[in-house]
Design a protein around this motif. Structure first.
Motif, PDB file in Angstrom:
ATOM      1  N   CYS A  54       3.437 -95.759  27.357  1.00 13.19           N
ATOM      2  CA  CYS A  54       4.300 -95.103  28.349  1.00 13.19           C
ATOM      3  C   CYS A  54       4.202 -93.583  28.188  1.00 13.19           C
ATOM      4  O   CYS A  54       4.225 -93.066  27.071  1.00 13.19           O
ATOM      5  CB  CYS A  54       5.736 -95.570  28.154  1.00 13.19           C
ATOM      6  N   THR A  56       5.724 -90.234  28.062  1.00 11.74           N
ATOM      7  CA  THR A  56       7.066 -89.676  27.851  1.00 11.74           C
ATOM      8  C   THR A  56       7.340 -88.452  28.723  1.00 11.74           C
ATOM      9  O   THR A  56       8.493 -88.095  28.939  1.00 11.74           O
ATOM     10  CB  THR A  56       7.286 -89.296  26.377  1.00 11.74           C
ATOM     11  N   ASN A  68      10.966 -89.099  29.959  1.00  8.60           N
ATOM     12  CA  ASN A  68      10.934 -90.366  30.670  1.00  8.60           C
ATOM     13  C   ASN A  68      11.736 -91.402  29.891  1.00  8.60           C
ATOM     14  O   ASN A  68      11.284 -91.933  28.884  1.00  8.60           O
ATOM     15  CB  ASN A  68       9.489 -90.821  30.852  1.00  8.60           C
ATOM     16  N   CYS A  71      10.561 -94.920  28.647  1.00  5.55           N
ATOM     17  CA  CYS A  71       9.655 -95.049  27.497  1.00  5.55           C
ATOM     18  C   CYS A  71      10.371 -95.381  26.196  1.00  5.55           C
ATOM     19  O   CYS A  71       9.724 -95.564  25.165  1.00  5.55           O
ATOM     20  CB  CYS A  71       8.856 -93.765  27.308  1.00  5.55           C
TER      21      CYS A  71
END
Length: 169
Positions: A54, A56, A68, A71
């Motif tokens: 993910c 970030t 984010n 995440c």
């Protein structure tokens, strides 16, 4: 007369650009069963779990969301979080200061100095560090706070202009 108006000007610019500071993320609702209060640190914080793959930084900066939140998740009870020590960075810092100075020659070895100084010339906001606690005002235990990763402060002044005159004799 032309030299009086157009001569002896001085322009300076100070530009500071730096990347954001590292942000150590925490889980203030430590459900790991371990206590972390060594070295005088009385805070008993755990790290969150970081979702693999993910990004970030893929957050909506226009809405002051800097990290984010998708995440990260609270670690399961009885486990430590797997996130790095500082898996995210805060907002960049960009600031421009400028000055405009004019020297006027006066009779009898006297002089007049006019100065205009501009701090934060382009009125660019410098944002503070994002909220680093995944449980900050969380509505329910075990969920990520809707405020996590958002920026709610600035760390600089708005544009300031200062004018000065100095007479030397």
């Amino acid at each position: 007369m032309t030299d009086t108006l157009l001569g002896n000007w001085q322009v300076t610019l100070i530009e500071r650009i730096s990347s954001g500071f590292p942000v150590p993320l925490i889980d203030s609702s430590n459900q790991s069963g371990s206590t972390f209060n060594e070295g005088g640190n009385s805070f008993n914080y755990n790290r969150p779990d970081q979702i693999a793959g993910c990004d970030t930084h893929a957050a909506n900066h226009g809405h002051f969301q800097w990290i984010n939140a998708a995440c990260f998740a609270p670690p399961p009870a009885g486990q430590l979080g797997n996130a790095n020590r500082v898996p995210a960075t805060g907002p960049d810092f960009v600031n421009s200061d400028a000055s405009l100075i004019k020297q006027f020659r006066l009779p009898r070895e006297m002089g007049l100095n006019f100065r205009a100084e501009f701090f934060n010339l382009f009125n660019h906001p410098q944002y503070g560090s994002p909220i680093a606690d995944i449980n900050f005002n969380s509505p329910a235990a075990g969920t990520v706070s809707p405020f996590f990763g958002s920026v709610n402060s600035t760390v600089n002044n708005p544009r300031l202009i200062q004018l000065a005159l100095k007479l030397t004799f």
